[in-house]
Design an enzyme around this catalytic site. Structure first.
Site, PDB file in Angstrom:
ATOM      1  CG  ASN A   1      -1.633  15.891 -20.457  1.00  0.00           C
ATOM      2  OD1 ASN A   1      -0.729  15.071 -20.378  1.00  0.00           O
ATOM      3  ND2 ASN A   1      -2.540  16.037 -19.517  1.00  0.00           N
TER       4      ASN A   1
ATOM      5  CD  GLU B   1      -3.803  15.343 -16.228  1.00  0.00           C
ATOM      6  OE1 GLU B   1      -4.575  14.893 -17.078  1.00  0.00           O
ATOM      7  OE2 GLU B   1      -2.603  15.022 -16.147  1.00  0.00           O
TER       8      GLU B   1
ATOM      9  CE  LYS C   1       5.381  16.633 -14.680  1.00  0.00           C
ATOM     10  NZ  LYS C   1       5.608  15.375 -15.416  1.00  0.00           N
TER      11      LYS C   1
ATOM     12  CG  HIS D   1      -1.005   9.728 -24.905  1.00  0.00           C
ATOM     13  ND1 HIS D   1      -1.596  10.192 -23.748  1.00  0.00           N
ATOM     14  CD2 HIS D   1       0.331   9.836 -24.703  1.00  0.00           C
ATOM     15  CE1 HIS D   1      -0.658  10.560 -22.891  1.00  0.00           C
ATOM     16  NE2 HIS D   1       0.515  10.352 -23.449  1.00  0.00           N
TER      17      HIS D   1
ATOM     18  NE  ARG E   1      -4.114  -1.995   1.946  1.00  0.00           N
ATOM     19  CZ  ARG E   1      -4.093  -3.155   2.598  1.00  0.00           C
ATOM     20  NH1 ARG E   1      -3.130  -3.407   3.468  1.00  0.00           N
ATOM     21  NH2 ARG E   1      -5.042  -4.044   2.392  1.00  0.00           N
TER      22      ARG E   1
ATOM     23  CG  HIS F   1       6.260   9.897 -24.655  1.00  0.00           C
ATOM     24  ND1 HIS F   1       4.883   9.849 -24.775  1.00  0.00           N
ATOM     25  CD2 HIS F   1       6.529  10.941 -23.828  1.00  0.00           C
ATOM     26  CE1 HIS F   1       4.343  10.821 -24.047  1.00  0.00           C
ATOM     27  NE2 HIS F   1       5.322  11.492 -23.468  1.00  0.00           N
TER      28      HIS F   1
ATOM     29  CG  HIS G   1       1.283  14.603 -23.864  1.00  0.00           C
ATOM     30  ND1 HIS G   1       2.020  15.747 -24.075  1.00  0.00           N
ATOM     31  CD2 HIS G   1       2.090  13.764 -23.157  1.00  0.00           C
ATOM     32  CE1 HIS G   1       3.214  15.610 -23.511  1.00  0.00           C
ATOM     33  NE2 HIS G   1       3.277  14.430 -22.952  1.00  0.00           N
TER      34      HIS G   1
ATOM     35  CE  LYS H   1      -0.463  13.229 -15.071  1.00  0.00           C
ATOM     36  NZ  LYS H   1      -0.723  13.599 -16.476  1.00  0.00           N
TER      37      LYS H   1
ATOM     38  CD  GLU I   1       7.183  15.349 -22.696  1.00  0.00           C
ATOM     39  OE1 GLU I   1       6.731  16.455 -22.356  1.00  0.00           O
ATOM     40  OE2 GLU I   1       6.492  14.310 -22.739  1.00  0.00           O
TER      41      GLU I   1
ATOM     42  NE  ARG J   1       0.637  16.343 -13.156  1.00  0.00           N
ATOM     43  CZ  ARG J   1       1.302  15.623 -12.271  1.00  0.00           C
ATOM     44  NH1 ARG J   1       1.034  15.733 -10.982  1.00  0.00           N
ATOM     45  NH2 ARG J   1       2.257  14.799 -12.646  1.00  0.00           N
TER      46      ARG J   1
END
Length: 371
Positions: free
Chosen positions: A246, A238, A228, A253, A122, A267, A249, A144, A186, A242
């Site tokens: 993206n 997000e 960032k 994606h 956990r 990527h 993106h 993330k 990026e 946030r």
């Protein structure tokens, strides 16, 4: 000289350390965080051959015992099979809740290792040691973590902040030029979304940065991390701002899914193509000048990067098929696609009502230019 960017998230706050020689000093950097002198390292086979001995020696010099698991390199590793293997290995190594896991590698290892740390017992702490430019400026910061599904990128994961990030500029020297430029996609994104002056600096200094200039690389990594961190502190999970991170993106994606998360499209390359498409979509909607998409593409071409769908080898779905892949994106809300669009360079915003036919038109035109 080492620079520090602090990410102030209350009891989840941490530092991002940026500079040369950090891998060799990792043991001293990490030792104050440990409850006992024992660590587990997740890495990949390529990075292990290049950098694992230096890290292990650094830990041993501080009296810290360590064990390591090297996963196959590549985006295909970021799925259930290798994730399960990593978690079971950590359990077999008897990593406890008060221990720390090190993720040594690029974005794949950082995302998978962070997710393993998030769910094991956990939640255990972890340290990011990003070895790619993309990971140093993006995936290692912000918490993330996750893996891919056959249905889409990063659809399985959790928010789990690292305890420390060590971005060693020197390790970037071992990157292949294509991998370095993928990370640069990026870096450019940060200028395009919120800092026009940074983008102008990149237009001037990008070639020197790619050629190995350590001062330029340090400045680029620091500014990217600063931007960032500022956004993550405002919106950790997000729910709003946030999403600006993206930019490019939503297109990216879909293209990664269409190319099977393979080396047909890295990527960061997808981010670069996606940013160019986002600017084109913005221009068609009258949000920015027609010159802005041309300026973005001109800089990407100057750097020798992919800029258009025509630069992606192999077959691609048609525009309708790409839109269907976008519908699986995490940014879909109530069945509606959200795009990060721009009102100019450095002026990004989240658009919730982009006409599907306009986005499809941009894709159709881009596909027509393919050989």
């Amino acid at each position: 000289m080492t620079e520090t960017v602090h990410v102030p998230l209350g009891d989840r706050a941490y530092d991002v350390r940026i500079g040369g020689g950090l891998l060799a000093r990792a043991g001293a950097e990490i030792a104050p965080l440990l409850a006992r002198p024992r660590m587990a390292i997740l890495t990949d086979e390529t990075v292990a051959g290049l950098h694992l001995p230096v890290l292990e020696a650094s830990l041993a010099a501080e009296g810290i015992a360590s064990s390591a698991l090297a996963l196959p390199a590549g985006e295909a590793t970021k799925g259930w099979p290798e994730f399960s293997r990593a978690v079971e290995w950590l359990l077999a190594e008897q990593i406890e809740r008060r221990d720390i896991v090190i993720a040594l590698g690029g974005g794949v290892v950082g995302d998978l290792g962070g997710f393993a740390a998030a769910v094991m017992r956990r939640g255990v702490r972890f340290v990011q040691i990003p070895t790619s430019l993309l990971a140093q400026v993006d995936s290692s910061v912000g918490g993330k973590t996750g893996i891919n599904s056959p249905r889409g990128k990063n659809l399985i994961g959790a928010f789990h902040q690292p305890s420390l990030v060590l971005a060693d500029i020197d390790v970037l020297d071992t990157l292949a030029p294509r991998d370095f430029l993928a990370g640069y996609g990026e870096v450019v994104k940060y200028g395009l979304l919120g800092d026009a002056a940074f983008f102008e600096w990149l237009e001037e200094q990008g070639p020197a940065l790619a050629a190995g200039d350590k001062v330029a690389r340090t400045r680029a990594v620091r500014r990217s991390v600063e931007m960032k961190a500022e956004i993550v502190v405002r919106d950790e999970t997000e729910q709003g701002d946030r999403a600006l991170l993206n930019l490019g993106h939503t297109f990216c994606h879909a293209l990664e899914a269409a190319t099977g998360y393979s080396d047909r499209l890295l990527h960061g390359e997808g981010v670069a193509v996606g940013c160019a498409l986002a600017f084109e979509l913005s221009a068609r909607m009258g949000l920015c000048s027609q010159e802005d998409p041309s300026r973005v593409r001109a800089h990407l071409r100057q750097m020798g990067m992919k800029t258009d769908l025509a630069d992606i080898p192999g077959d691609l779905p048609d525009a309708e098929g790409l839109l269907a892949l976008m519908a699986q994106d995490k940014k879909v809300i109530d069945g509606r696609l959200r795009f990060v669009l721009v009102k100019g360079i450095g002026k990004a915003f989240v658009a919730k009502d982009v006409p599907g036919e306009t986005a499809q038109g941009v894709l159709q035109d881009a596909l027509r230019n393919r050989p």
